[in-house]
Structures are given as structure tokens and as C-alpha cells.
Scaffold this motif. Structure first.
Motif, PDB file in Angstrom:
ATOM      1  N   THR A  18       0.826  -1.205   0.000  1.00 48.00           N
ATOM      2  CA  THR A  18       0.000   0.000   0.000  1.00 48.00           C
ATOM      3  C   THR A  18       0.860   1.256   0.000  1.00 48.00           C
ATOM      4  O   THR A  18       1.803   1.372   0.771  1.00 48.00           O
ATOM      5  CB  THR A  18      -0.919   0.001   1.243  1.00 48.00           C
ATOM      6  OG1 THR A  18      -1.727  -1.175   1.196  1.00 48.00           O
ATOM      7  CG2 THR A  18      -1.799   1.223   1.280  1.00 48.00           C
ATOM      8  N   GLN A  43      -9.071  -3.697  -5.479  1.00 55.90           N
ATOM      9  CA  GLN A  43      -7.719  -3.139  -5.505  1.00 55.90           C
ATOM     10  C   GLN A  43      -7.660  -2.091  -6.603  1.00 55.90           C
ATOM     11  O   GLN A  43      -8.263  -2.246  -7.655  1.00 55.90           O
ATOM     12  CB  GLN A  43      -6.690  -4.250  -5.767  1.00 55.90           C
ATOM     13  CG  GLN A  43      -6.716  -5.307  -4.687  1.00 55.90           C
ATOM     14  CD  GLN A  43      -5.649  -6.357  -4.888  1.00 55.90           C
ATOM     15  OE1 GLN A  43      -4.753  -6.224  -5.684  1.00 55.90           O
ATOM     16  NE2 GLN A  43      -5.742  -7.431  -4.133  1.00 55.90           N
ATOM     17  N   ASN A  89       0.352   1.932  -6.184  1.00 51.49           N
ATOM     18  CA  ASN A  89      -0.664   1.156  -5.478  1.00 51.49           C
ATOM     19  C   ASN A  89      -1.428   2.118  -4.577  1.00 51.49           C
ATOM     20  O   ASN A  89      -0.911   2.595  -3.575  1.00 51.49           O
ATOM     21  CB  ASN A  89      -0.023   0.040  -4.655  1.00 51.49           C
ATOM     22  CG  ASN A  89      -1.051  -0.786  -3.915  1.00 51.49           C
ATOM     23  OD1 ASN A  89      -2.250  -0.505  -3.966  1.00 51.49           O
ATOM     24  ND2 ASN A  89      -0.593  -1.800  -3.216  1.00 51.49           N
ATOM     25  N   SER A  91      -4.473   1.248  -3.299  1.00 50.00           N
ATOM     26  CA  SER A  91      -5.472   0.452  -2.584  1.00 50.00           C
ATOM     27  C   SER A  91      -5.025   0.229  -1.143  1.00 50.00           C
ATOM     28  O   SER A  91      -3.922   0.606  -0.758  1.00 50.00           O
ATOM     29  CB  SER A  91      -5.681  -0.895  -3.283  1.00 50.00           C
ATOM     30  OG  SER A  91      -4.529  -1.690  -3.159  1.00 50.00           O
ATOM     31  N   ALA A  92      -5.867  -0.407  -0.379  1.00 48.12           N
ATOM     32  CA  ALA A  92      -5.580  -0.651   1.041  1.00 48.12           C
ATOM     33  C   ALA A  92      -4.844  -1.968   1.271  1.00 48.12           C
ATOM     34  O   ALA A  92      -4.560  -2.313   2.416  1.00 48.12           O
ATOM     35  CB  ALA A  92      -6.882  -0.639   1.837  1.00 48.12           C
ATOM     36  N   SER A  94      -1.851  -5.058  -0.470  1.00 44.03           N
ATOM     37  CA  SER A  94      -0.761  -5.279  -1.414  1.00 44.03           C
ATOM     38  C   SER A  94      -1.315  -5.804  -2.733  1.00 44.03           C
ATOM     39  O   SER A  94      -2.337  -6.484  -2.758  1.00 44.03           O
ATOM     40  CB  SER A  94       0.243  -6.283  -0.853  1.00 44.03           C
ATOM     41  OG  SER A  94       0.896  -5.749   0.265  1.00 44.03           O
TER      42      SER A  94
END
Length: 106
Positions: A18, A43, A89, A91-92, A94
Motif C-alpha cells: 500500500t 484493488q 498502489n 489500494s488498502a 498489497s
């Protein structure tokens, strides 16, 4: 001559945690980038195209939703001034990202 585009696999898939990013030098004659994302939930990644002095000349967002580890691929058209593709990235969780470039020779 076969008019089918050539796909150049840049490197093996990379895990982005993240808030991290990875830069890819755009090869000569590249017309598009294919970004693959292995998703197990919602994601999101952002693809920034940077010119030779590091200024963003194009930005693309993509979201992937999947119930299991599913690979989704998105084609990102490249602008002429772009020299670097930066995958972020946002998103919250990986994400596992794979990048290919489509080379146009005609």
C-alpha cells in the motif's frame, strides 16, 4: 509480414505494498502498456506517464474486484511524450502487478 502487435514482457510480476510505486522505462516504439493485477478483493492502482523531466503527462486509474486471486489486465495507451510509466498502489492492500509493453513497428 504479420501485422499482429509484439508484446514485450518487462519483468516478472512485482508485489507493491500500500502506498508504494514502481517505475518502468518505456521502451522505444511502445504504443501501449498492459498492466496485469492479481486481485483478491477491491484493488486500485494508478498509472502515471512521465515525460523526460518527470512531469506527469497522462494519468489513468483502474480498479479490480475479484473473489479469488484473479489476474485482470488493462491496456493503457501511451502518449508520445511519455518516457516513464509509474505504477502506484493506491489500494488498502498489497497488489501483484505485471507490466508488458506493446511495440508498434509499422
Amino acid at each position: 509480414m504479420d501485422p499482429a502487435p509484439l508484446w514485450f514482457t518487462y519483468e516478472t510480476p512485482q508485489t507493491l505494498t500500500t502506498g508504494t510505486s514502481r517505475d518502468y522505462a518505456i521502451p522505444p516504439f511502445a504504443r501501449a502498456a498492459r498492466v496485469g493485477d492479481s486481485a483478491s478483493s477491491l484493488q486500485t492502482w494508478r498509472a502515471d506517464q512521465l515525460n523526460s523531466v518527470g512531469t506527469i503527462v497522462q494519468m489513468d486509474f483502474r480498479s479490480v474486484t475479484a473473489a479469488s486471486q484473479t489476474l485482470s489486465a488493462f491496456d493503457v495507451p501511451l502518449v508520445a511524450a511519455a518516457r516513464t510509466l509509474r505504477i502506484n498502489n493506491v489500494s488498502a492492500v498489497s497488489e501483484v502487478i505485471a507490466v508488458q509493453f506493446r511495440i508498434g513497428l509499422g
